[in-house]
Design a protein around this motif. Sequence first.
Motif, mmCIF file in Angstrom:
data_model
loop_
_atom_site.group_PDB
_atom_site.id
_atom_site.type_symbol
_atom_site.label_atom_id
_atom_site.label_comp_id
_atom_site.label_asym_id
_atom_site.label_seq_id
_atom_site.Cartn_x
_atom_site.Cartn_y
_atom_site.Cartn_z
ATOM 1 N N ILE A 1 9.266 -5.271 -15.720
ATOM 2 C CA ILE A 1 8.711 -3.924 -15.534
ATOM 3 C C ILE A 1 7.375 -3.933 -14.798
ATOM 4 O O ILE A 1 7.244 -3.292 -13.765
ATOM 5 N N PRO A 2 6.375 -4.709 -15.283
ATOM 6 C CA PRO A 2 5.122 -4.734 -14.508
ATOM 7 C C PRO A 2 5.306 -5.322 -13.119
ATOM 8 O O PRO A 2 4.618 -4.918 -12.175
ATOM 9 N N VAL A 3 6.266 -6.239 -12.988
ATOM 10 C CA VAL A 3 6.482 -6.854 -11.675
ATOM 11 C C VAL A 3 7.016 -5.809 -10.692
ATOM 12 O O VAL A 3 6.592 -5.736 -9.539
ATOM 13 N N ILE A 4 7.942 -4.979 -11.180
ATOM 14 C CA ILE A 4 8.489 -3.925 -10.309
ATOM 15 C C ILE A 4 7.376 -2.972 -9.870
ATOM 16 O O ILE A 4 7.307 -2.574 -8.702
ATOM 17 N N THR A 5 6.477 -2.647 -10.803
ATOM 18 C CA THR A 5 5.360 -1.777 -10.432
ATOM 19 C C THR A 5 4.544 -2.396 -9.313
ATOM 20 O O THR A 5 4.201 -1.737 -8.337
ATOM 21 N N VAL A 6 4.253 -3.685 -9.473
ATOM 22 C CA VAL A 6 3.446 -4.366 -8.461
ATOM 23 C C VAL A 6 4.167 -4.353 -7.112
ATOM 24 O O VAL A 6 3.566 -4.128 -6.065
ATOM 25 N N ILE A 7 5.486 -4.550 -7.158
ATOM 26 C CA ILE A 7 6.251 -4.538 -5.902
ATOM 27 C C ILE A 7 6.163 -3.150 -5.256
ATOM 28 O O ILE A 7 5.940 -3.025 -4.054
ATOM 29 N N GLY A 8 6.295 -2.125 -6.074
ATOM 30 C CA GLY A 8 6.206 -0.765 -5.532
ATOM 31 C C GLY A 8 4.839 -0.494 -4.928
ATOM 32 O O GLY A 8 4.724 0.060 -3.840
ATOM 33 N N LEU A 9 3.799 -0.937 -5.655
ATOM 34 C CA LEU A 9 2.445 -0.670 -5.161
ATOM 35 C C LEU A 9 2.119 -1.482 -3.916
ATOM 36 O O LEU A 9 1.207 -1.143 -3.172
ATOM 37 N N SER A 10 2.881 -2.563 -3.680
ATOM 38 C CA SER A 10 2.541 -3.392 -2.525
ATOM 39 C C SER A 10 2.980 -2.740 -1.218
ATOM 40 O O SER A 10 2.677 -3.267 -0.148
ATOM 41 N N VAL A 11 3.679 -1.597 -1.298
ATOM 42 C CA VAL A 11 4.054 -0.904 -0.062
ATOM 43 C C VAL A 11 2.804 -0.517 0.733
ATOM 44 O O VAL A 11 2.742 -0.706 1.948
ATOM 45 N N GLY A 12 1.788 -0.029 0.030
ATOM 46 C CA GLY A 12 0.538 0.305 0.704
ATOM 47 C C GLY A 12 -0.094 -0.927 1.330
ATOM 48 O O GLY A 12 -0.528 -0.904 2.479
ATOM 49 N N THR A 13 -0.091 -2.029 0.562
ATOM 50 C CA THR A 13 -0.635 -3.292 1.084
ATOM 51 C C THR A 13 0.127 -3.720 2.335
ATOM 52 O O THR A 13 -0.468 -4.179 3.310
ATOM 53 N N LEU A 14 1.457 -3.560 2.285
ATOM 54 C CA LEU A 14 2.268 -3.980 3.432
ATOM 55 C C LEU A 14 1.927 -3.150 4.657
ATOM 56 O O LEU A 14 1.786 -3.686 5.759
ATOM 57 N N LEU A 15 1.795 -1.831 4.472
ATOM 58 C CA LEU A 15 1.497 -0.990 5.629
ATOM 59 C C LEU A 15 0.118 -1.305 6.185
ATOM 60 O O LEU A 15 -0.084 -1.306 7.403
#
Lengths: 335, 304
Positions: A258-272
């Motif tokens: 669960i926390p890992v999925i959150t981090v993956i979702g939040l990394s979209v901003g980092t990726l952009l």
Amino acid sequence: MLKFALSRLGTFVPTFLGVALISFAFIRVLPGDPIIVMAGERGLSEARYEELRQQYGFNDPLWVQFWDYLTGILRGDLGESFVTNRPVWDEFFSLFPATVELSLCAIIIAIALGIPAGVIAAVNRGKFFDRALMSTALIGYSMPIFWWALLLIIVFSGNLGWTPVSGRIGLLYYFDDVTGFMLIDSLLSGQDGAFGSAVSHLILPSIALSTIPLAVIARQTRSAMLEVLSEDYIRTARAKGLSPGRVNGVHALRNAMIPVITVIGLSVGTLLAGAILTETIFSWPGIGKWMVDSIFRRDYPVVQGGLLMIAVIVMIVNLFVDLMYGLINPKIRKR
Amino acid sequence: MADASSQTGKSLAGVDRRPGRLKEFWSYFSENRGAVFGLYVFAAFLIVAVFAPLLAPYDPSTQFRGHTLQPPVWQAGGEWAFPLGTDAVGRDMLSRLIHGARFSFFVGIVVVVVAASGGIVVGLLAGFAPKWLDTLIMRLMDIILAFPSLLLALVLVAVLGPTLLNAMIAIALVLQPHYVRLTRASVLAERSKDYVVASRVAGAGRARLMFITVLPNCLAPIIVQAALSFSTAILDAAALGFLGMGAQPPTPEWGTMLADAREFVLRAWWVVTFPGLAILITVLAINLMGDGLRDALDPKLKRS
């Protein structure tokens, strides 16, 4: 759940208005009169200047301009680029697939390596593997990716000559855009070697872009796994005599996700944000490079529209992650 | 004066027989060997930054025209006069790197001080304010956080003009919401505790409650965040410099040096490698230190 979803949507709308207001404000505070910038070297007469101001609505009161801007966004009208005279909306969506392709490859690399690395580190807590993996992750996390990308170019393009330095595909190949994803289009074109060329162009930028999310995912997976591994049900599973692989891989990892999925979702901003640097270095024709080029060309409508679109995409992804999170974890809904 | 106070401090500690807070902190911090190592590296960089003009063999902008793109000393063609080689116009790499440390530390400190002090005040306000103001502040922070931070900083610098100072302002602005959220969350957790209620009952004013009663108990996570954003600030400033939107050449800022070196990527590895390595080592040291600080100051956040 519905109430939770509605309350999240309720915060989405004001944030969207604020984001629109900020991107609207930029063009008004940027140095230089946009009309003069648009005229470029040629200059223009007093009368034509007034006419253009009228045409672009710069003479209207600010709130009218903002209203026009907002309704324009909802109709998919973000103005036209000063440089190419094409609608910003069209330009955005013609370049967007390139960024999505790069980001998807990067996030796949990050997940495929980050989660196993985190699990291995957690299971071997305090031992050699844990230290080695976590030190590597911290180095990755501290990496200036623009420099890392240059190093990759020096080693793999310069010294070894394995990969090309820039672009999406070799100049030998030409085919129509079908999906906008070079990997798929090159396969569909059926040309010999086109797919290989696309892969070799993609590999270095994806590695560079994946570095930080990879490190973040590995660190997050490790700490989530450590938390879960101390739970009672893990002890029970072990006591039942399940194999360590099953305990760690199924019982523990599933609950640590669960926390890992959150981090993956939040990394979209980092990726952009990372795409800005990565795409500039590898001349990858995506959104990031387009934004940087437009900032230097003072192509204000593009900067304004691109800023808005990127923020909205980040917001939509975050909203989606939040809703998923609420769906998976009922505790979150009752806030 | 200073003497007298340190004397009292000593005698008090002696009477108390209780390890001082600093000692206690150090014993937790030094358990983490990586953190101690990070601290030493950080101290070394601090010394380099402070004494840069004394340590650097040459002025960072002196051009030795006869020695352009000279490789480092251990490669054929290198010499001890320029241990890390020279760049495209014959400037000594080592001197430029040493002076670059100044800019990075300057950026880190200014950004952290501006972002943290602004963020703490706004966060305290939000935590103590009526609901509508709290909501307004947090929505505002959400808006800033909706933009990828580097992109927002880039556009802000484009608006303000590309200088190092403007880059620092922009980075401080995009980092600030993290402090606001962190401070507000701790304030909300602390506000209903007994000691705060007691202080309120005793007649403490709002400002006293905010800054003297509650704030010291919220500091631990903020200090950890400060360490982490110090490294983010250095990275982002270097990235902006690299994109041509930070410090301008010939400033020996590490990111700007990398931007200058880009065209020599395949010809002269040293002009590209060393500035990046300097950034990486500094940021890594600060992040190691940040992890140690978290373990020592904030057991709740401890990554077990």
